[in-house]
Design an enzyme around this catalytic site. Structure first.
Site, mmCIF file in Angstrom:
data_model
loop_
_atom_site.group_PDB
_atom_site.id
_atom_site.type_symbol
_atom_site.label_atom_id
_atom_site.label_comp_id
_atom_site.label_asym_id
_atom_site.label_seq_id
_atom_site.Cartn_x
_atom_site.Cartn_y
_atom_site.Cartn_z
ATOM 1 C CB CYS A 139 -12.186 -23.250 16.014
ATOM 2 S SG CYS A 139 -10.920 -23.166 14.750
ATOM 3 C CG ASP A 146 -2.246 0.751 0.941
ATOM 4 O OD1 ASP A 146 -2.277 1.543 -0.012
ATOM 5 O OD2 ASP A 146 -3.208 0.597 1.716
HETATM 6 N N1 GUN Z 1 -6.620 0.381 2.920
HETATM 7 C C1 GUN Z 1 -7.910 0.334 3.317
HETATM 8 N N2 GUN Z 1 -8.678 1.133 2.546
HETATM 9 C C2 GUN Z 1 -7.866 1.698 1.643
HETATM 10 C C3 GUN Z 1 -8.081 2.619 0.555
HETATM 11 O O1 GUN Z 1 -9.194 3.082 0.293
HETATM 12 N N3 GUN Z 1 -6.982 2.960 -0.178
HETATM 13 C C4 GUN Z 1 -5.727 2.461 0.094
HETATM 14 N N4 GUN Z 1 -4.714 2.838 -0.677
HETATM 15 N N5 GUN Z 1 -5.508 1.605 1.109
HETATM 16 C C5 GUN Z 1 -6.561 1.231 1.865
HETATM 17 ZN ZN ZN Z 2 -9.153 -22.239 15.986
#
Ligand code: GUN
Ligand code: ZN
Length: 515
Positions: A279, A93
């Protein structure tokens, strides 16, 4: 046509696909879960994510790495894969989330994409603007313009083999989401995350999440791989896959563990409230809740994170098998019962039945009618549309089951709630082979009545009699006035009388065949 994403199988708008990630030299099967790795916090090591959990892709944050001198130097020096000790695909990201959180960040799309390329990212992200829900339309539009510019900057950047995300924003405005989806799709970027849904999910607004994704999907082509940014709670995965999301990232497994929370497909539990562990993962078979509570906080967090991740991956496997079996809707319906907000999400999904219908396979295993919501499944809409191509002639008897056709009628058609009428010859075709309960609800009858209306409208010269035993008033009210209503027992009796009067005895050809 995108050659890095191949669709293998589908159910509803959900699909099993293969995403080729050239820079990593791997192909990732979707739907896929990308565990979030915080480079500062080592909850479960990436090597274990790969070997024990079967993760073939993960996501981390390039902005966190870039703004930490030690991490930055190491990533630039040895590369992200060696730094994390992970050999699958790595998505990063861009800092957009930090931008949304803190109001500003110290980088640009051009710079952060170059950095992502420099550290060996396989799928990179530009600096999009995650516009929160419910903002004024003007803000959503202004933000979208900035995101659009970020995508243009990403297209202009030299990214080599690295794939690049094209996030789709637009807040809670479906038309903006759709337009943004169309715009992203028209770029030469590669993966399409639907953004800023985290605040919706944190507030349990699954219906709004559904509307946002459905709108984005209308803009995106069927062949676009779609990521749902920040979504990874096992409870909502089936719903999101049914909408056509292919990639998910989960920080939930780690964040919830830190907070003593235990994920299940039915929701979130607090470890302190658990007397049993429902689980079968290695953690839950080897420990009791008391063991987990007695572990030190670090160890407890670790064990909870492992369980949380196991249930999430298990749910994803269950979803993929459901796509293969053609019963994803049954799974979505089951999950919808876990929380009223999930039910809202499911009902919102059914509001988009026509949209889902376009991608839903025409034929699959069996349609299980499991609740009144089943009456609104895409298959019912499709059957109603099919009425337009069916011709009925003469005097047609519409009945649920099988009764003698007799001389009064030119044809006996079946009408099985929630579907409309159909010629008996179609009885063995999907979805008319549906398993429906004995005790049907109003929605099922009302949908069947809707089908009757459509058939009557399409065939103004034919005459119809509807043999209706249990149809509720609300359904009968939807049947056109021109249709003669008679109870099934009355029709049966009358026809039987006629037959004995005639002294005729006929076999199967009279229609005594069904049921
Ligand atoms: N992580 C969670 N939501 C978003 C988003 O809208 N854009 C980006 N770049 N990362 C995220
Ligand atoms: Zn578990």
């Amino acid at each position: 046509m995108r050659d890095h994403f191949e669709l293998r199988d589908g159910d509803l708008a959900g699909r099993i696909g293969r995403l080729s990630v050239p820079r990593a030299g791997v192909t990732v099967e979707t739907p896929a879960l990308l565990p979030v790795v915080n480079p500062n916090i080592d909850t479960i090591s990436p090597a274990r994510l790969e070997s024990e959990f079967g993760a073939d892709i993960l996501i981390t944050n390039s902005y966190i790495i870039k703004t930490n001198e030690h991490l930055r130097e190491e990533a630039l020096d040895v590369g992200l894969h060696e730094m994390l000790d992970f050999h699958g695909a790595i998505m990063t990201d861009s800092g957009s989330f930090q931008l949304a959180e803190y109001g500003e960040i110290d980088t640009t799309t051009e710079e952060i994409l170059q950095f992502q390329r420099d550290i060996g990212t396989d799928i990179a992200t530009p600096v999009d603007i995650p516009t929160p829900p419910d903002v004024a339309r003007e803000q959503a539009e202004t933000d979208l313009e900035i995101t659009r510019q970020a995508l243009a900057d990403a297209e202009a950047a030299d990214t080599g083999e690295m794939l690049v995300n094209a996030p789709v924003q637009g807040s809670t405005y479906p038309d903006l989401r759709e337009e943004a989806g169309g715009h992203a799709d028209a770029t030469d970027l590669d993966v399409f995350p639907v953004g800023a849904v985290v605040p919706m999910m944190n507030a349990y607004r699954y219906d709004d999440m559904v509307d946002a994704v459905a709108a984005a999907k209308r803009g995106l082509g069927v062949d676009a791989p779609v990521h749902l940014f920040g979504a990874g709670h096992p409870m909502m995965l089936a719903l999101a896959v049914a909408l056509g999301c292919d990639l998910f990232d989960s920080a939930a497994y780690a964040l919830y563990a830190r907070d003593g929370r235990y994920l299940t497909v039915r929701g979130t539990e607090h470890l302190e409230d658990l007397e049993y562990l429902p689980c079968t993962c290695p953690i839950c078979t080897e420990h009791s809740p008391d063991d987990l509570r007695a572990a030190g906080s670090k160890r407890q967090e670790q064990l909870l994170a492992e369980h949380n991740l196991h249930v999430t991956f298990a749910e994803l496997r269950r979803i993929k098998q459901a796509i293969r079996d053609g019963d994803l809707m049954e799974l979505v319906e089951e999950r919808a019962r876990s929380h009223p907000a999930m039910l809202d999400g499911y009902r919102a999904l059914l509001d988009h039945a026509d949209q889902l219908e376009r991608e839903d396979p025409a034929s699959k295993g069996a349609f299980f009618y499991a609740s009144n919501e089943s009456a609104h499944r895409p298959e019912v809409a499709r059957h109603h549309a099919r009425m337009d191509r069916l011709t009925a002639e003469g005097h047609v008897l519409l009945t649920e089951g099988g009764i003698p056709s007799g001389d009064d009628f030119d044809a006996t058609w079946r009408v099985v709630p929630p579907f409309g009428p159909f010629p008996r010859a179609l009885s063995e075709t999907y979805p008319l082979t549906a398993e429906v309960p004995e005790r049907l609800d109003r929605d099922a009858y009302e949908q069947a009545a809707r089908g009757v209306s459509r058939l009557v409208e399409e065939n103004p010269d034919a005459a119809f009699t509807l043999a209706h035993d249990d149809w509720p008033e609300s359904a009968l009210a939807r049947v056109p006035d021109s249709v003669e209503l008679e109870s099934l027992s009355a029709v049966s009796e009358r026809l039987a009388d006629e037959e004995s009067d005639d002294g005729r005895e006929e076999g199967d050809s009279t229609g005594l065949s069904d049921e």
